[in-house]
Motif scaffolding. Structure first.
Motif, PDB file in Angstrom:
ATOM      1  N   PHE B  51       0.824  -1.214   0.000  1.00  0.00           N
ATOM      2  CA  PHE B  51       0.000   0.000   0.000  1.00  0.00           C
ATOM      3  C   PHE B  51       0.858   1.263   0.000  1.00  0.00           C
ATOM      4  CE2 PHE B  51      -2.415   3.249   2.427  1.00  0.00           C
ATOM      5  CZ  PHE B  51      -3.427   3.457   1.502  1.00  0.00           C
ATOM      6  N   ILE B  56      -1.088   3.893  -2.171  1.00  0.00           N
ATOM      7  CA  ILE B  56      -1.459   5.162  -1.528  1.00  0.00           C
ATOM      8  C   ILE B  56      -1.566   6.309  -2.535  1.00  0.00           C
ATOM      9  CG2 ILE B  56       0.926   5.779  -0.896  1.00  0.00           C
ATOM     10  CD1 ILE B  56      -0.201   6.868   1.744  1.00  0.00           C
ATOM     11  N   GLU B  60      -5.072   8.445  -2.772  1.00  0.00           N
ATOM     12  CA  GLU B  60      -4.981   9.628  -1.912  1.00  0.00           C
ATOM     13  C   GLU B  60      -4.158  10.701  -2.645  1.00  0.00           C
ATOM     14  OE1 GLU B  60      -6.452  10.126   1.320  1.00  0.00           O
ATOM     15  OE2 GLU B  60      -5.803  12.126   0.721  1.00  0.00           O
ATOM     16  N   HIS B  62      -3.360  13.713  -2.004  1.00  0.00           N
ATOM     17  CA  HIS B  62      -2.432  14.533  -1.222  1.00  0.00           C
ATOM     18  C   HIS B  62      -1.153  13.774  -0.852  1.00  0.00           C
ATOM     19  CE1 HIS B  62      -6.434  16.456  -0.044  1.00  0.00           C
ATOM     20  NE2 HIS B  62      -5.889  17.177  -0.982  1.00  0.00           N
ATOM     21  N   ARG B  64       0.533  11.994  -3.154  1.00  0.00           N
ATOM     22  CA  ARG B  64       1.386  11.871  -4.352  1.00  0.00           C
ATOM     23  C   ARG B  64       2.584  12.801  -4.234  1.00  0.00           C
ATOM     24  NH1 ARG B  64      -3.899  12.096  -8.006  1.00  0.00           N
ATOM     25  NH2 ARG B  64      -4.661  10.029  -7.444  1.00  0.00           N
ATOM     26  N   GLY B  65       3.750  12.251  -4.435  1.00  0.00           N
ATOM     27  CA  GLY B  65       4.970  13.060  -4.354  1.00  0.00           C
ATOM     28  C   GLY B  65       5.399  13.365  -2.935  1.00  0.00           C
ATOM     29  N   SER B  66       4.716  12.821  -1.969  1.00  0.00           N
ATOM     30  CA  SER B  66       5.058  13.061  -0.567  1.00  0.00           C
ATOM     31  C   SER B  66       5.480  11.728   0.057  1.00  0.00           C
ATOM     32  CB  SER B  66       3.836  13.629   0.153  1.00  0.00           C
ATOM     33  OG  SER B  66       4.177  13.995   1.455  1.00  0.00           O
ATOM     34  N   LEU B  73       3.252   5.770   8.681  1.00  0.00           N
ATOM     35  CA  LEU B  73       2.008   5.033   8.481  1.00  0.00           C
ATOM     36  C   LEU B  73       2.194   3.521   8.606  1.00  0.00           C
ATOM     37  CD1 LEU B  73       0.549   6.952   5.391  1.00  0.00           C
ATOM     38  CD2 LEU B  73       0.364   7.517   7.804  1.00  0.00           C
ATOM     39  N   VAL B  84      -7.521  -1.177   5.946  1.00  0.00           N
ATOM     40  CA  VAL B  84      -6.786  -0.535   4.849  1.00  0.00           C
ATOM     41  C   VAL B  84      -7.220  -1.150   3.523  1.00  0.00           C
ATOM     42  CG1 VAL B  84      -4.494  -0.227   3.819  1.00  0.00           C
ATOM     43  CG2 VAL B  84      -4.808   0.097   6.273  1.00  0.00           C
ATOM     44  N   ARG B  87     -10.840   0.025   2.636  1.00  0.00           N
ATOM     45  CA  ARG B  87     -10.922   1.406   2.158  1.00  0.00           C
ATOM     46  C   ARG B  87     -10.243   1.548   0.794  1.00  0.00           C
ATOM     47  NH1 ARG B  87     -14.194   4.829   2.432  1.00  0.00           N
ATOM     48  NH2 ARG B  87     -12.701   6.499   2.096  1.00  0.00           N
ATOM     49  N   TRP B  88      -9.134   0.860   0.628  1.00  0.00           N
ATOM     50  CA  TRP B  88      -8.404   0.905  -0.641  1.00  0.00           C
ATOM     51  C   TRP B  88      -9.321   0.434  -1.770  1.00  0.00           C
ATOM     52  CZ3 TRP B  88      -3.153  -2.167  -1.413  1.00  0.00           C
ATOM     53  CH2 TRP B  88      -2.614  -1.834  -2.649  1.00  0.00           C
ATOM     54  N   LEU B  91     -12.161   2.993  -2.448  1.00  0.00           N
ATOM     55  CA  LEU B  91     -11.700   4.183  -3.159  1.00  0.00           C
ATOM     56  C   LEU B  91     -11.331   3.856  -4.614  1.00  0.00           C
ATOM     57  CD1 LEU B  91      -9.594   5.789  -0.297  1.00  0.00           C
ATOM     58  CD2 LEU B  91     -11.627   6.774  -1.350  1.00  0.00           C
TER      59      LEU B  91
END
Lengths: 346, 147
Positions: B51, B56, B60, B62, B64-66, B73, B84, B87-88, B91
């Motif tokens: 994940f 991720i 998600e 926000h 990306r790139g972080s 996590l 997880v 929810r994955w 989404l």
């Protein structure tokens, strides 16, 4: 809005909060170790490792007690809200202190067990059928697992990823964990301690948690009873310009009633990003701005300005006898509602 | 008399044997629980690896790139990996209930708070009732000063 996740979001207030928290924990541990050794029964001297174990264990209990007092205190009195918003750091520190306590227990009592220390702890006493001699270690282990779970899911990412209902439901496990912790101490250390000071502090802390939760529940029930479909907010002049008044609605939700000059509108108090308290933000460039991460919404329809797509529910307002009233039934997120004109009343 | 003593000893042996059997059973159950826990955590580690390196960023925006925050996590992924995965999947399939984001379970929280308010005094009372104070003949005193 484009807010990337960072490991920990700190600002000046959070640095001060965390600094005071760590200083408080260190002061408690030093005081316990200094005073506790002197107060020990001369006929039953306490080993240093046991004293440290008790210092960390009691510290974790009192930290969790304070954490659980903050929620109802903030519901009863808004002045406690700043304590509420940084509670996650409090929880992580509590887990670290509780883990240290557990490490001392395993290292002192079960270091030379023929089985792994955790297995020895859980199987050394299996008298689950009796109150006296109950294996209170298992209760502490349960509370520690819950604290680990909550600390591990305390990052903002988890609130957004799991959604507020799931995340909150997960974090409600703190209540059974606290009950288990009270039982862990009541059936464990309380059975052995001779000094009444600890018993008084322990009982007083646990009863404070119980009493504050009962008081907050009664207050919420009283508010829900006194309110109908339309809930009185306040006179328009009582809301500062570009600020909001937060209203608790009968179903437990909160709405934020904002005033921008002579126009008043109401939107949900929960930001679509991470449920930040919109009502504690202010209007910047014509948009309600979340105090947590700066997400913005238009007052009249609860939508973020383009190109952003976040939406929050809106509420209908009306004026009656010079008082703003809010319809407790929320509109769907992004529903336009004409602002209330309060010119001449402010 | 001798027979009675022998009988008593036999009863004691039986009780001791029973206790040993209960303890062996408890140890076996604890070992099974720990093994199940280890399997659960290893499965969580596999989900966390998948994940946090691949999934991720897909679900998600926000994240990306972080990358710096992702190691934080790992414990959460390992502990709640079934949630997880759930929810994955939701989404990925676009089944996210947007409105529900504004409705945390406040009513349940009040009820659980009230239950805690009832339970805590009961637990405290139980702890005090079962407490066995030792004989109070004379307060202990230190006979000689500490060296």
């Amino acid at each position: 809005m484009s807010v990337r996740y960072v490991p920990v979001q700190w600002n000046r207030i959070k640095w001060v909060y965390d600094g005071l928290l760590v200083a408080g924990v260190l002061a408690y541990l030093v005081a316990f170790l200094q005073i506790g050794a002197g107060m020990a029964d001369a006929t039953r001297p306490v080993d240093g490792a046991i004293l440290r174990m008790r210092a960390f264990g009691s510290c974790a209990f009192f930290l969790l007690t304070v954490i659980l007092c903050i929620g109802p205190l903030a519901r009863l009195d808004r002045r406690f809200l700043p304590l509420l918003y940084n509670r996650r750091h409090f929880g992580v520190v509590t887990f670290a202190v509780a883990l240290t306590h557990a490490a001392y227990v395993l290292g002192w009592y079960f270091a030379y067990a023929p089985t792994p220390p955790v297995a020895a702890l859980l199987s050394s006493n299996t008298s689950y059928g009796t109150a006296l001699g109950f294996p209170f270690e298992a209760l502490g282990a349960f509370a520690l697992v819950v604290l680990a779970l909550l600390a591990a899911t305390s990052h903002d990412f988890w609130l957004s990823f799991l959604t507020a209902p799931v995340w909150k439901a997960l974090h409600l496990m703190i209540y059974p964990a606290y009950a288990a912790l009270v039982a862990h101490v009541a059936l464990g250390y309380l059975q052995d301690v001779d000094n009444p000071a600890f018993a008084i502090l322990f009982g007083g802390g646990a009863l404070a948690v119980a009493g504050l939760h009962a008081a907050a529940a009664l207050e919420g029930r009283r508010e829900a009873r006194s309110a109908g479909t339309w809930v009185a907010v306040c006179a328009p002049g009582e809301i500062a310009d570009k600020r909001a008044r937060i209203v608790r609605l009968p179903d437990g939700d909160r709405a934020a009633v904002f005033r921008n000059g002579a126009r008043v509108s109401a939107i949900s108090n929960a930001c679509a990003h991470q449920n930040g308290p919109l009502g504690e933000g202010r209007i910047v460039f014509g948009c309600v701005t979340c105090p947590w991460h700066g997400y913005q919404y238009r007052m009249e329809d609860g939508c973020s300005p383009p190109p952003f797509t976040e939406k929050v529910p809106t509420y209908n307002l009306r004026l009656r006898d010079g008082v703003i009233e809010i319809d407790a039934r929320a509109n769907a997120p992004g529903t336009p509602v004409p602002p209330l004109d309060v010119a001449g009343m402010i | 008399m001798i027979g009675a003593e022998a009988g008593q000893d036999g009863g004691a042996d039986l009780r001791c044997g029973r206790r040993m059997a209960v303890r062996r059973g408890g140890t076996a159950m604890t070992a099974a629980l720990i093994l199940a826990g280890q399997v659960y955590l290893w499965a969580g580690a596999a989900v966390a690896a998948l994940f946090l390196t691949w999934g991720i960023g897909r679900v998600e925006p926000h994240a990306r790139g972080s990358y710096l925050f992702r190691p934080l996590l790992v414990p959460g992924c390992v502990l709640i990996w079934p949630l997880v995965l759930w929810r994955w999947r939701a989404l990925e399939q676009g089944r996210d209930a947007g409105c529900a984001r504004h409705r945390p379970p406040r009513v349940a929280q009040v009820r659980i708070g009230v239950a805690l308010a009832v339970l805590v005094p009961l637990i405290l009372g139980l702890g005090l009732v079962i407490r066995q104070d030792g004989p109070r003949e004379r307060p202990p005193a230190l006979l000689e000063a500490a060296q």
